[in-house]
Design an enzyme around this catalytic site. Structure first.
Site, short mmCIF file in Angstrom:
data_model
loop_
_atom_site.label_atom_id
_atom_site.label_comp_id
_atom_site.label_asym_id
_atom_site.label_seq_id
_atom_site.Cartn_x
_atom_site.Cartn_y
_atom_site.Cartn_z
N ARG A 1 49.67 35.97 43.32
CA ARG A 1 49.54 35.02 43.72
C ARG A 1 49.33 34.36 42.42
NH1 ARG A 1 43.40 36.40 46.10
NH2 ARG A 1 43.55 38.31 44.77
N GLY B 1 45.65 51.33 43.71
CA GLY B 1 44.19 51.28 44.39
C GLY B 1 43.43 51.29 42.37
N GLY C 1 41.82 43.44 32.79
CA GLY C 1 42.61 42.38 32.14
C GLY C 1 42.52 41.17 33.04
N ASN D 1 28.75 43.96 44.06
CA ASN D 1 29.32 44.77 42.63
C ASN D 1 30.37 43.83 41.76
OD1 ASN D 1 31.04 47.52 41.92
ND2 ASN D 1 32.15 47.48 43.55
N ASN E 1 43.59 34.98 39.49
CA ASN E 1 44.31 35.52 40.65
C ASN E 1 45.08 34.37 41.33
OD1 ASN E 1 42.87 38.51 41.00
ND2 ASN E 1 41.76 37.72 42.59
N LYS F 1 57.97 18.76 5.65
CA LYS F 1 57.76 20.37 6.06
C LYS F 1 58.12 21.63 4.87
CE LYS F 1 62.02 23.03 6.88
NZ LYS F 1 63.20 23.63 6.22
#
Length: 460
Positions: A14, A81, A104, A172, A230, A353
């Site tokens: 997604r 799963g 994660g 949960n 997601n 620089k």
């Protein structure tokens, strides 16, 4: 001993990205790095990351973090799963330790929450403890069912819940603390006998309850801790929450942030007290800013060290150092490996620089200083160019103390301008300029009087 198992094997379809989901960044740090850092702050001794999709990139991103990796196989016949993912890390689980299961893609989890969860689990002597939260709209989440002692009896998925159970607001989070021995026993008894043909870690809770073991439920006060990502919309939401936390922490430590909603400060940035940060400022990476500085609007500072009482206006500073009482900008650009001393002025449209500019020197406007060493009390005029590249190689220019470089001068490196020397405006310098001498490297001005009148008459 405490071990974390961080699940980071998902593809994250997604997100619509070729980059593994857990490597998308929140406030400058990948989500999985955020979770690992939080575990370390919570004194979790051993961290195991379960990788799968894009595992090479995920492993590479964590090279410096001293973590262990477990690989989840990928293929059509793999059951998948959360339970199956945890199984891949089973070899790292010891009987007499505590194991925290995390994800994660939940970068907002805090060390305080993890510490409280572990302490609650230990004090209750639970076989497992579920991290829970009350959601005003719990649709789609598993509901927590407790007994009259407050222990968790069951986690009921939304689709399987009765109308009465769907009224429960406590959900949960998917984050757990287990005692190692019981987690391994539960993993050995997990099955994928369900419509999705997947192993679920939630089933471990029922397995342990059926064995007569107690399962606790530690309820969060701030549910944003468990907010997962997601989609890119949710990534932006997580960024906003994290940014708010960072800015509030800095303000409470003595930093003034004029408009926190429009100021972007990375999670590893340090800022001293009485520094003022204006809207649109972006501070990234391992940047350290001292006290009593002004970081002007729309300035960007990345992986740099800024001293005290430095004033930076609408400028970009990358992988560089700026010492005390120096003024930068507006519209200055310090590229990597610039080392700017005390009380220096780097003005508008000056680019530096790979150069060191020592104390009390100034380049007030429209100059390029590359591959150089500039002494103290040096003046670099408008339009000066350090010509450091010959088409193949870079060369160094040295300008010693108290030198004066006039406007529109080209210093063709390698070249040295000695102490106290002056260079006349418009000169192109290719040879060493001796100490306290004046260098003039340009054609003498010639005026041809009457030239325009003659030109116009010849065109008639």
């Amino acid at each position: 001993m405490i071990t974390s198992i961080i699940l980071a094997a998902g593809e994250g379809t997604r997100m619509k990205s070729s980059l593994p989901k857990v490597l998308h960044k929140v406030c400058g740090k990948s989500m999985v790095n955020c979770v690992v850092d939080t575990c370390k702050k919570a004194n979790i001794n051993k961290n195991v990351v379960v990788v799968g999709h894009g595992k090479e990139n995920v492993i590479k991103s964590l090279e410096a973090e001293n973590v262990n990796f477990a690989v989840q196989p990928i293929g059509e016949d793999i059951p998948y799963g959360t339970g199956y993912a945890v199984m891949q890390a089973k070899d790292y689980i010891k009987d007499n330790e505590y194991v925290v299961i995390l994800y994660g893609d939940t970068p907002l989890i805090t060390s305080k929450t993890l510490t409280n969860l572990i302490d609650y689990h230990k004090n209750g002597k639970y076989a497992a403890t579920v991290l829970t939260a009350d959601f005003q709209d719990p649709t789609g989440y598993g509901r927590i069912i407790r007994d009259n002692k407050g222990n968790v009896v069951e986690i009921v998925e939304h689709k399987d819940a009765t109308d009465e159970q769907r009224e429960i607001k406590e959900i949960n989070s998917g984050i757990y603390c287990f005692y190692g021995k019981y987690l391994k026993e539960a993993l050995d008894n997990l099955t994928n006998d369900n419509a999705q043909n997947e192993y679920y870690i939630t089933d471990a809770i029922k397995i342990l309850k059926d064995k007569g073991l107690e399962v606790g439920g530690y309820k969060l006060e701030d549910s944003t801790d468990i907010k997962g990502v997601n989609t890119r919309v949710q990534l932006a939401e997580a960024e906003k929450i994290m940014r708010k936390r960072i800015n509030e922490k800095l303000m409470l430590s003595g930093v003034t942030i004029i408009d926190p909603d429009n100021t972007y400060i990375g999670s590893e940035v340090e800022i001293g007290k009485d520094t003022v940060v204006y809207p649109g400022a972006i501070l990234e990476g391992k940047t350290k800013v001292g006290s009593e500085c002004i970081i002007g609007h729309n300035s960007r500072i990345a992986d740099s060290v800024i001293g005290d009482r430095v004033n930076i206006q609408i400028s970009t500073i990358i992988e560089s150092k700026v010492d005390d009482d120096t003024k930068i900008g507006p519209y200055a650009y310090l590229r990597p490996n610039s080392d700017i001393g005390k009380s220096v002025k780097i003005g508008d449209f000056v680019e530096v620089k790979n150069s060191k500019i020592n104390d009390n020197s100034k380049a007030s406007h429209l100059a390029y200083i590359g591959d150089a060493e500039v002494g103290k009390d040096v003046n670099i005029g408008c339009g000066v160019v350090f010509v450091n590249y010959d088409g193949k190689n870079k060369h160094k220019t040295i300008v010693e103390d108290k030198a004066f470089i006039g406007c529109n001068v080209n210093l063709v490196s390698p070249v040295t301008v000695r102490k106290g020397a002056y260079i006349a405006a418009g000169s192109t310098i290719t040879d060493e300029v001796p100490e306290e001498s004046l260098a003039i490297a340009r054609s003498r001005q010639t005026n041809k009087e009457g030239w325009v009148k003659k030109k116009n008459s010849s065109n008639k």
